[in-house]
Write an enzyme that holds these catalytic residues in place. Structure first.
Site, PDB file in Angstrom:
ATOM      1  CG  ASP A  80      -1.748   1.244   1.358  1.00  0.00           C
ATOM      2  OD1 ASP A  80      -2.472   1.592   0.408  1.00  0.00           O
ATOM      3  OD2 ASP A  80      -1.678   1.882   2.425  1.00  0.00           O
ATOM      4  CB  ALA A  81       3.667   2.284   2.176  1.00  0.00           C
TER       5      ALA A  81
END
Length: 133
Positions: free
Chosen positions: A16-17
């Protein structure tokens, strides 16, 4: 650290990051600088619906190899314990699988494949935007 042995939700957390940073850089490189517009554009890429759509396209087009499909299956089946707010449970699970796959490649230092997949995701979403216009 062996990425193949990590929990799927840990892989998704990292994925996600990494994807968020990639999308932000992509948007800035495209010449967009207004914060509100940047946010609106970023949502197309990082939404659960957008990520799930990309992953389903990859699965249909056989872009992923067998090991990647296993990572996706683990990510899709992971029990997060949270309830999705803006998507169906199925969409949320495919989105988590998308993020897990990116997190796996990042943590396993598969930089070329990670970049290839992120570029493929952005390209697919951009093409979808053009079709919708």
């Amino acid at each position: 650290m062996n990425a193949k042995q990590m929990k799927s939700l840990a892989l998704a957390y990292m994925g996600d990051a990494i994807y968020e940073v990639y999308v932000r850089e992509y948007l800035l490189n495209s010449g967009q600088v207004k914060p509100h517009l940047l946010h609106q554009q970023a949502v197309r890429f990082v939404s659960a619906k957008g990520q799930a759509t990309v992953l389903l396209h990859w699965l249909d087009s056989e872009l992923l190899d067998e090991d990647e499909r296993k990572i996706v299956a683990r990510g899709r089946n992971a029990k997060s314990g949270s309830i999705p707010k803006n998507s169906s449970v199925q969409t949320y699970r495919y989105s988590t699988a998308f993020e897990a796959l990116l997190g796996y490649h990042y943590l396993d230092k598969n930089e070329d494949r990670l970049h290839e997949l992120m570029q493929a995701a952005v390209t697919f979403i951009e093409e979808g935007k053009k079709r919708d216009e």
